[in-house]
Design a protein around this motif. Structure first.
Motif, mmCIF file in Angstrom:
data_model
loop_
_atom_site.group_PDB
_atom_site.id
_atom_site.type_symbol
_atom_site.label_atom_id
_atom_site.label_comp_id
_atom_site.label_asym_id
_atom_site.label_seq_id
_atom_site.Cartn_x
_atom_site.Cartn_y
_atom_site.Cartn_z
ATOM 1 N N LYS A 141 0.825 -1.202 0.000
ATOM 2 C CA LYS A 141 0.000 0.000 0.000
ATOM 3 C C LYS A 141 0.860 1.253 0.000
ATOM 4 N N GLU A 142 0.340 2.275 -0.643
ATOM 5 C CA GLU A 142 0.998 3.571 -0.670
ATOM 6 C C GLU A 142 0.517 4.403 0.522
ATOM 7 N N PHE A 143 1.335 5.323 0.961
ATOM 8 C CA PHE A 143 0.966 6.180 2.073
ATOM 9 C C PHE A 143 -0.281 6.997 1.745
ATOM 10 N N ARG A 144 -0.429 7.385 0.482
ATOM 11 C CA ARG A 144 -1.610 8.170 0.094
ATOM 12 C C ARG A 144 -2.903 7.388 0.320
ATOM 13 N N ASP A 145 -2.856 6.047 0.258
ATOM 14 C CA ASP A 145 -4.041 5.236 0.555
ATOM 15 C C ASP A 145 -4.429 5.385 2.030
ATOM 16 N N TRP A 146 -3.443 5.376 2.890
ATOM 17 C CA TRP A 146 -3.659 5.568 4.327
ATOM 18 C C TRP A 146 -4.180 6.984 4.594
ATOM 19 N N GLU A 147 -3.604 7.960 3.907
ATOM 20 C CA GLU A 147 -4.048 9.351 4.070
ATOM 21 C C GLU A 147 -5.508 9.522 3.647
ATOM 22 N N GLU A 148 -5.925 8.813 2.616
ATOM 23 C CA GLU A 148 -7.311 8.913 2.165
ATOM 24 C C GLU A 148 -8.277 8.416 3.242
ATOM 25 N N VAL A 149 -7.929 7.332 3.917
ATOM 26 C CA VAL A 149 -8.766 6.819 5.002
ATOM 27 C C VAL A 149 -8.920 7.890 6.079
ATOM 28 N N PHE A 150 -7.825 8.534 6.455
ATOM 29 C CA PHE A 150 -7.883 9.592 7.464
ATOM 30 C C PHE A 150 -8.653 10.811 6.961
ATOM 31 N N ARG A 151 -8.447 11.166 5.708
ATOM 32 C CA ARG A 151 -9.138 12.318 5.129
ATOM 33 C C ARG A 151 -10.656 12.131 5.211
ATOM 34 N N VAL A 152 -11.115 10.952 4.866
ATOM 35 C CA VAL A 152 -12.559 10.701 4.884
ATOM 36 C C VAL A 152 -13.058 10.486 6.314
ATOM 37 N N ASN A 153 -12.450 9.561 7.031
ATOM 38 C CA ASN A 153 -12.989 9.149 8.331
ATOM 39 C C ASN A 153 -12.790 10.173 9.435
ATOM 40 N N ILE A 154 -11.694 10.873 9.427
ATOM 41 C CA ILE A 154 -11.404 11.826 10.507
ATOM 42 C C ILE A 154 -11.716 13.251 10.047
ATOM 43 N N HIS A 155 -11.037 13.690 8.999
ATOM 44 C CA HIS A 155 -11.241 15.061 8.533
ATOM 45 C C HIS A 155 -12.670 15.277 8.029
ATOM 46 N N GLY A 156 -13.208 14.303 7.299
ATOM 47 C CA GLY A 156 -14.572 14.434 6.780
ATOM 48 C C GLY A 156 -15.601 14.528 7.888
ATOM 49 N N THR A 157 -15.457 13.697 8.896
ATOM 50 C CA THR A 157 -16.386 13.743 10.025
ATOM 51 C C THR A 157 -16.278 15.085 10.742
ATOM 52 N N TYR A 158 -15.056 15.576 10.906
ATOM 53 C CA TYR A 158 -14.851 16.892 11.525
ATOM 54 C C TYR A 158 -15.518 17.994 10.702
ATOM 55 N N LEU A 159 -15.278 18.002 9.388
ATOM 56 C CA LEU A 159 -15.861 19.043 8.532
ATOM 57 C C LEU A 159 -17.384 19.033 8.592
ATOM 58 N N CYS A 160 -17.968 17.845 8.499
ATOM 59 C CA CYS A 160 -19.429 17.752 8.565
ATOM 60 C C CYS A 160 -19.936 18.268 9.907
ATOM 61 N N SER A 161 -19.293 17.870 10.992
ATOM 62 C CA SER A 161 -19.720 18.299 12.327
ATOM 63 C C SER A 161 -19.597 19.808 12.488
ATOM 64 N N LYS A 162 -18.489 20.350 12.043
ATOM 65 C CA LYS A 162 -18.258 21.794 12.158
ATOM 66 C C LYS A 162 -19.303 22.591 11.380
ATOM 67 N N LEU A 163 -19.520 22.202 10.138
ATOM 68 C CA LEU A 163 -20.419 22.980 9.282
ATOM 69 C C LEU A 163 -21.885 22.818 9.667
ATOM 70 N N ILE A 164 -22.281 21.636 10.113
ATOM 71 C CA ILE A 164 -23.675 21.482 10.528
ATOM 72 C C ILE A 164 -23.897 22.166 11.868
ATOM 73 N N ALA A 165 -22.890 22.206 12.727
ATOM 74 C CA ALA A 165 -23.021 22.930 13.997
ATOM 75 C C ALA A 165 -23.265 24.411 13.736
ATOM 76 N N LYS A 166 -22.563 24.984 12.774
ATOM 77 C CA LYS A 166 -22.795 26.387 12.406
ATOM 78 C C LYS A 166 -24.231 26.583 11.926
ATOM 79 N N GLN A 167 -24.729 25.636 11.146
ATOM 80 C CA GLN A 167 -26.098 25.735 10.645
ATOM 81 C C GLN A 167 -27.098 25.627 11.789
ATOM 82 N N TYR A 168 -26.872 24.701 12.718
ATOM 83 C CA TYR A 168 -27.784 24.555 13.860
ATOM 84 C C TYR A 168 -27.824 25.830 14.694
ATOM 85 N N LEU A 169 -26.675 26.454 14.900
ATOM 86 C CA LEU A 169 -26.641 27.717 15.648
ATOM 87 C C LEU A 169 -27.452 28.785 14.917
ATOM 88 N N LYS A 170 -27.275 28.865 13.609
ATOM 89 C CA LYS A 170 -28.013 29.842 12.813
ATOM 90 C C LYS A 170 -29.519 29.587 12.912
#
Length: 153
Positions: free
Chosen positions: A117-146
């Motif tokens: 496996k290439e390191f970029r494959d591992w990075e993709e897992v983190f990008r989706v599972n960690i960063h993606g979950t963070y982005l969704c949580s952050k942006l929907i929290a802003k919407q809920y506050l609004k």
């Protein structure tokens, strides 16, 4: 998990009539099951998928079979602009509110033979599972506050 939600429960104990839900990764598996339970409970649902359009269409059809509305959106949750668009399109389609947001999307990658496996494959897992979950949580929290501020005013 069976996508036939009605077989698991003879009487639905949840009443979420006309609430709006977004379920990432709702084209299959657990996400599809959650989307269908929400629809059975009365929610209109934004069906999110990354690659499996056929699965998203299947989920949407089953939501319609429960008499609820659906919106299908292809999204890479690791991309902030795409998550913003997901929220904006859902708001536009469902009377400017979102009541429920389920962070379900995730990938596992195939790391049975990590040596190949290439390191970029591992990075993709983190990008989706960690960063993606963070982005969704952050942006929907802003919407809920609004939304809450608009209710107060």
């Amino acid at each position: 998990m069976s996508s036939d939600v009605s077989s698991h429960r003879t009487k639905n104990q949840y009443n979420l009539t006309d609430r709006v839900a977004v379920v990432t990764g709702s084209d299959s598996g657990i996400g599809q099951g959650i989307a269908l339970l929400l629809a059975q409970s009365g929610c209109h649902v934004t069906v999110c998928y990354h690659k499996d359009e056929k699965g998203a269409l299947e989920t949407a059809q089953k939501i319609h079979d429960f008499g609820r509305k659906s919106l299908i959106i292809q999204v890479d949750i690791s991309d902030e602009e795409q998550v913003k668009e997901l929220i904006e399109k859902t708001l536009k389609n469902f009377d400017n509110h979102i009541d429920i947001f389920i962070n379900n999307a995730g990938i596992s990658g195939d790391f049975n033979n990590v040596i190949d496996k290439e390191f970029r494959d591992w990075e993709e897992v983190f990008r989706v599972n960690i960063h993606g979950t963070y982005l969704c949580s952050k942006l929907i929290a802003k919407q809920y506050l609004k939304q809450n501020l608009e209710k107060i005013n």
